[in-house]
Design an enzyme around this catalytic site. Structure first.
Site, PDB file in Angstrom:
ATOM      1  N   PHE A  60       0.809  -1.217   0.000  1.00 11.04           N
ATOM      2  CA  PHE A  60       0.000   0.000   0.000  1.00 11.04           C
ATOM      3  C   PHE A  60       0.844   1.269   0.000  1.00 11.04           C
ATOM      4  O   PHE A  60       0.419   2.307   0.476  1.00 11.04           O
ATOM      5  CB  PHE A  60      -0.991  -0.007   1.184  1.00 11.04           C
ATOM      6  CG  PHE A  60      -1.608  -1.354   1.406  1.00 11.04           C
ATOM      7  CD1 PHE A  60      -2.490  -1.882   0.479  1.00 11.04           C
ATOM      8  CD2 PHE A  60      -1.259  -2.133   2.502  1.00 11.04           C
ATOM      9  CE1 PHE A  60      -3.029  -3.147   0.656  1.00 11.04           C
ATOM     10  CE2 PHE A  60      -1.803  -3.396   2.680  1.00 11.04           C
ATOM     11  CZ  PHE A  60      -2.688  -3.906   1.749  1.00 11.04           C
ATOM     12  N   GLN A  74      -9.940  -5.212  -6.043  1.00  8.91           N
ATOM     13  CA  GLN A  74      -9.190  -4.005  -5.677  1.00  8.91           C
ATOM     14  C   GLN A  74     -10.142  -2.930  -5.139  1.00  8.91           C
ATOM     15  O   GLN A  74      -9.815  -2.222  -4.180  1.00  8.91           O
ATOM     16  CB  GLN A  74      -8.442  -3.493  -6.907  1.00  8.91           C
ATOM     17  CG  GLN A  74      -7.153  -2.790  -6.552  1.00  8.91           C
ATOM     18  CD  GLN A  74      -6.361  -2.410  -7.783  1.00  8.91           C
ATOM     19  OE1 GLN A  74      -6.665  -2.814  -8.913  1.00  8.91           O
ATOM     20  NE2 GLN A  74      -5.332  -1.614  -7.586  1.00  8.91           N
ATOM     21  N   GLU A  93      -5.782   3.821  -6.345  1.00 11.78           N
ATOM     22  CA  GLU A  93      -5.974   4.959  -5.432  1.00 11.78           C
ATOM     23  C   GLU A  93      -7.449   5.366  -5.355  1.00 11.78           C
ATOM     24  O   GLU A  93      -7.990   5.574  -4.275  1.00 11.78           O
ATOM     25  CB  GLU A  93      -5.132   6.170  -5.862  1.00 11.78           C
ATOM     26  CG  GLU A  93      -3.744   5.863  -6.402  1.00 11.78           C
ATOM     27  CD  GLU A  93      -2.817   5.165  -5.440  1.00 11.78           C
ATOM     28  OE1 GLU A  93      -2.966   5.345  -4.221  1.00 11.78           O
ATOM     29  OE2 GLU A  93      -1.940   4.405  -5.900  1.00 11.78           O
TER      30      GLU A  93
END
Lengths: 201, 742
Positions: free
Chosen positions: B240, B638, B705
């Protein structure tokens, strides 16, 4: 803090305080705190143990301080069981001892003498995957994959323990298995699918 | 039983089998013979000088091989600030030089590495070091320090338009927001194994998001050629952002292995992970937004301060989205960083923008209530037809489609416009939404494509994958391009010896690497066509450019019966394999003459218990415009992960300090709360899934993101809708909700 000495009642000490394994695993929490005075166990006692890992009999002489997790990973090369914290807080190291799930960082190797250990490496039968492994693949119940073995071993225990009757129950049973990538929903889906399939786990 | 799994018409995650069987090998798990174990001893003061280290007892302990500190650390070329001629060393190590000097810069700083035969011996001996310090005064309290403007670095500023627009706005809101330190805390512990094979040559197994970047960093550290450093990172257990740079474990393992002339493994402990691998900096923001009576934005003023360490300057894009996400003539931003005596922060998922969008999207929500407008309608009213900062047209922007789908899927019509006015079974009900945005960039990459004698395709690049599924996406791109079944394609990564690939970060991997894969496949097709015309009689008189590549072979477009498999073609052409290494150049937004961004819009339903103020998120709908979705399976995962991260940011995550000692007080999963299974609501993912026509030939924008950015605000906005109380200081807890003013 109490002054620990390995010469007096060593076995007793170890039996009473398996948390001591965690003390050695996390020295950064304690080191150089002025009140700490630990006598180095030099040379550290060793003990012979025998255990069954995925059906294979293993005999070894181990450092009495080594956790089952580090014994598997560092000495035997069974790296399928993951180390995520060494403090019993994340579930990455969950495996089955005599059929029950356990955080393997919270039990010393010597406490498992004579016991039967099952890890993620032992689930598949040749090329035939365990139903939980199949469901994890089908539901994409992973991203980085690091928590996956612990989630799978916990998920199997969830069904065996009769705690997979609905999503809430599964979520509560699995609360000790952290996934930072956030595959939680797919993991619960996978466990629910296996439960629904009625397959033997 | 309800089941949210959506069938997708593609195969499983490419590395799923390795991951469910325990065969996936992460950095610390590589088997290396004659391995020694190193553990860090860390400082117990926040700032000062190490006066003495007494290693005598530890050196005598069983199994101890060496204890390395500033006292005996070998001279490392990359640690030298200056070259022999007195000029600045251009290859200096980026970041703190561990084991280098006697300075303590933050509490918990590694100051010695105990190396022993086993981990148990190293841990036991590490308790025996006696260290004395000369303490100095320090500052770790961000909220205290930020009140003295002289302590922050000079601001970076941006302004456009006329400030009087804001002054004369019909409606205004003005709020202050704080976000504590959040820590990546991937499940895999940071680990490095260093193996020197010769005086100037080594192999390093490392947890890194960029094998090539790590290779370069280690090469500079020891002043050896890049090719003498091999970095292996075939599996990365989450990151991350925390493995975008190399932390203390990397030089420490390399230095120790060289010094003792044996392979050394250094694994951080979980408590060390909270202090030694970066974090999202703590921030304070003020956001002022003004609109005319119809809701049109007339001014946005965004001011932010975030912390850095005393020894490095870390900045991120905290105020950036405020400049361009919405149409607004007057925008003013001001961002400063504030050094504290703590370790250095780094990029964490949704870096900067996630913090900034919490303030921006919460403020827009608040404005919608002042205007008595639906918050989605307010955003549509202020939709930016082009990027208002760069004035460039969007390469694509389908935010409005996200709004439509999100509203339908969450049943937005049930949302009460009046906060606190809806209940279900005695719980207050609230709906909220917020947007996310991030740059969609593309950089350089190189991919090698090898068509093997059996017709299978192997793709290679020196990238690593922290979890999103790079291998899956890349094989999918090649499969679609070559019309070759997925099971005939593999993608090899995680080795710096492969053709150079990008560091995985900033939502650019699919765009960057995928373009290189696409171009490599195009080049491969060209070679196959030429090979067919030159070697296969049936193709001899055909124009190579008309031949069709599909289903593992070449066929003539005019006569589909004329077909030769790739395997037979290689045999006829007398080639054991066909290999192409393809470079792909990066492009900037200016070069593309377009603003390139991904967008997301998140919709949340919460229940709040009116007595206990417990917050239960019951449903999330997360929508994204990320261009073409390459792998729906992994992309969906995701997005689900972004929601979980957002729940953590909104409700749980906060690193805490004892400002009396400077120590972190909750450096474990028991103290630092992260979302767990029971915290996860039913989540639905929806993609616009329309190719971006500008950014790259594959049409994909980034996803990592925007899956996360905006979520915390969407949750905070839902809590406001439920309760009429707005919490601007994350995480939102029942205690804060109780104290919050309207």
């Amino acid at each position: 803090m109490q002054k620990y000495c390995y010469n007096n009642g060593r076995r007793d000490f170890i039996r009473k305080a398996s948390f001591s394994a965690a003390l050695y695993a996390i020295p950064s929490l304690l080191v150089h705190a002025e009140s700490v005075s630990l006598i180095a166990p030099t040379p550290a006692p060793k003990e012979k143990i025998k255990l069954s890992i995925n059906g294979k009999e293993i005999s070894a002489e181990v450092d009495t301080r080594i956790t089952l997790l580090d014994f598997l990973r560092e000495q035997l090369g069974y790296t399928g069981t993951k180390k995520g914290c060494g403090m019993g807080q994340c579930g990455a190291c969950i495996l089955h001892i005599n059929g029950k799930r356990m955080n393997s960082c919270q039990t010393l190797a010597i406490h498992n003498n004579g016991k039967t250990i099952e890890t993620v490496e032992g689930l598949a039968n040749g090329d035939t995957l365990h139903p939980m492994q199949e469901a994890f693949i089908k539901c994409d119940a992973m991203q980085c994959g690091y928590c996956t073995p612990g989630q799978i071993m916990s998920g199997i225990a969830c069904i065996r323990d009769g705690r997979a009757n609905n999503r809430d129950e599964i979520q509560r049973y699995m609360a000790g298995n952290i996934c930072r990538c956030g595959a939680y929903q797919n993991i619960v889906d996978a466990i629910a699918q296996v439960k629904e399939s009625g397959k033997t786990v | 039983m309800e089941n949210n799994w959506l069938p997708v018409n593609e195969g499983p995650r490419a590395d799923a089998l390795d991951k469910v069987t325990g065969k996936a090998t992460y950095a610390a798990e590589h088997r290396v013979s004659n391995l020694a174990h190193g553990v860090f001893v860390c400082s117990t003061i926040a700032k000062g000088i190490i006066q003495s280290i007494d290693e005598a007892a530890a050196l005598k302990a069983e199994g101890v091989i060496d204890i390395i500190s500033y006292k005996n650390c070998p001279a490392i070329p990359g640690y030298a600030p200056q070259l022999a001629d007195g000029t600045r060393n251009p290859k200096q190590w980026w970041g703190m030089k561990v084991l280098y000097d006697n300075q303590v810069r933050f509490y918990g700083q590694p100051i010695a590495l105990v190396v022993a035969e086993t981990l148990e011996q190293a841990n036991a001996a590490s308790l025996l070091l006696k260290i004395t310090y000369q303490k100095e005064s320090f500052e770790t309290d961000f909220n205290l320090a930020r009140k003295d403007p002289s302590k922050a670095k000079p601001p970076s500023t941006y302004s456009r338009g006329n400030a009087s627009n804001y002054e004369q706005a019909a409606v205004k809101v003005d709020g202050e927001f704080t976000i504590p330190i959040e820590v990546h805390s991937p499940m895999e512990l940071q680990a490095t194994i260093a193996v020197w094979e010769a005086e100037d040559k080594l192999t390093v197994y490392d947890k890194t998001q960029g094998p090539k970047a790590t290779q370069g960093a280690i090469a500079r550290l020891f002043n050896i050629p890049d090719k003498n450093v091999r970095v292996i990172a075939d599996y990365v257990g989450g990151a991350f952002g925390n493995a975008l740079r190399n932390w203390h474990n990397v030089p420490a393992a390399c230095i120790a292995a060289k010094k003792i002339n044996r392979p050394v493994k250094v694994i951080l402990t979980r408590p060390q992970m909270f202090n030694l691998t970066g974090y999202r900096p703590q921030s304070w923001q003020q956001l002022k937004i003004g609109a005319d009576a119809t809701g049109k934005f007339v001014g946005i003023i965004h001011t932010a301060i975030s912390n850095t360490s005393r020894y490095e300057e870390f900045r991120e894009g905290i105020v950036n989205a405020s400049r361009f996400l919405y149409a607004c003539d007057y925008v003013d931003t001001n961002y400063r960083i504030l050094p504290l005596d703590v370790s250095t922060p780094t990029w964490m998922r949704g870096p900067g923008e996630a913090s900034g969008c919490f303030a921006l999207e919460s403020s827009i929500d608040q404005l919608s209530y002042v205007l008595n407008m639906d918050p989605v309608e307010l955003r549509i009213k202020n939709f930016a037809e082009k990027n208002p900062e760069s004035k460039l047209p969007w390469s694509s922007n389908y935010l409005k489609e996200c709004y439509d789908k999100g509203r339908t899927l969450i049943n937005w019509a049930n949302r009460p416009q009046k906060p606190g006015s809806l209940q279900e079974n005695g719980w207050l009900v609230g709906y909220g939404m917020a947007n996310g945005v991030f740059g969609a960039g593309r950089s350089q990459a190189s991919v090698r494509a090898i068509l093997q004698a059996n017709g299978n395709l192997v793709l290679q690049s020196a990238v690593s994958d922290m979890g999103p599924g790079t291998t899956t996406a890349m094989t999918k791109i090649a499969s679609e391009n070559l019309l070759l079944p997925l099971d005939k394609i593999s993608f090899k990564l995680g080795d710096s010896e492969l053709p150079p690939g990008p560091t995985q970060g900033g939502s650019t991997t699919t765009s960057t690497l995928g373009t290189a894969v696409y171009l490599a496949c195009e080049a491969l097709k060209k070679s196959l066509r030429t090979l067919a015309v030159e070697n296969v009689p049936a193709f001899k008189n055909l124009d190579a450019s008309t031949l069709v590549i599909k289903e593992g072979g070449v066929s003539a477009s005019i006569d589909k019966e004329v077909f030769i498999s790739n395997a037979d073609l290689l045999k006829l052409g007398n080639k054991p394999f066909l290999e192409i290494t393809q470079d792909s150049q990066g492009t900037s937004a200016m070069e593309l003459k377009h603003a390139t961004n991904s967008f997301s819009s998140h919709f949340v339903k919460v229940l709040v218990n009116p007595k206990t103020l417990k917050i239960k998120i019951t449903e999330v709908v997360t929508t994204a415009d990320a261009g073409k979705i390459i792998s729906e399976n992994t992309a969906r995962s995701q997005m689900l992960g972004g929601v979980v991260g957002g729940i953590g940011m909104a409700l749980f995550e906060e690193l805490k300090f004892d400002h009396y000692t400077g120590a972190i007080t909750n450096a474990s999963f028991a103290g630092y709360q992260v979302p767990l299974h029971p915290d996860i609501p039913k989540t639905t993912v929806w993609f616009v899934n329309k190719p971006d026509p500008i950014i790259n030939p594959i049409g994909a924008k980034g996803l990592g993101e925007i899956a996360f950015i905006g979520l915390a605000a969407a949750i905070a906005n839902a809590v406001y809708n439920a309760t009429g109380k707005r919490v601007r200081n994350l995480p939102i807890t029942p205690e804060k909700l109780k104290e919050a003013k309207i």
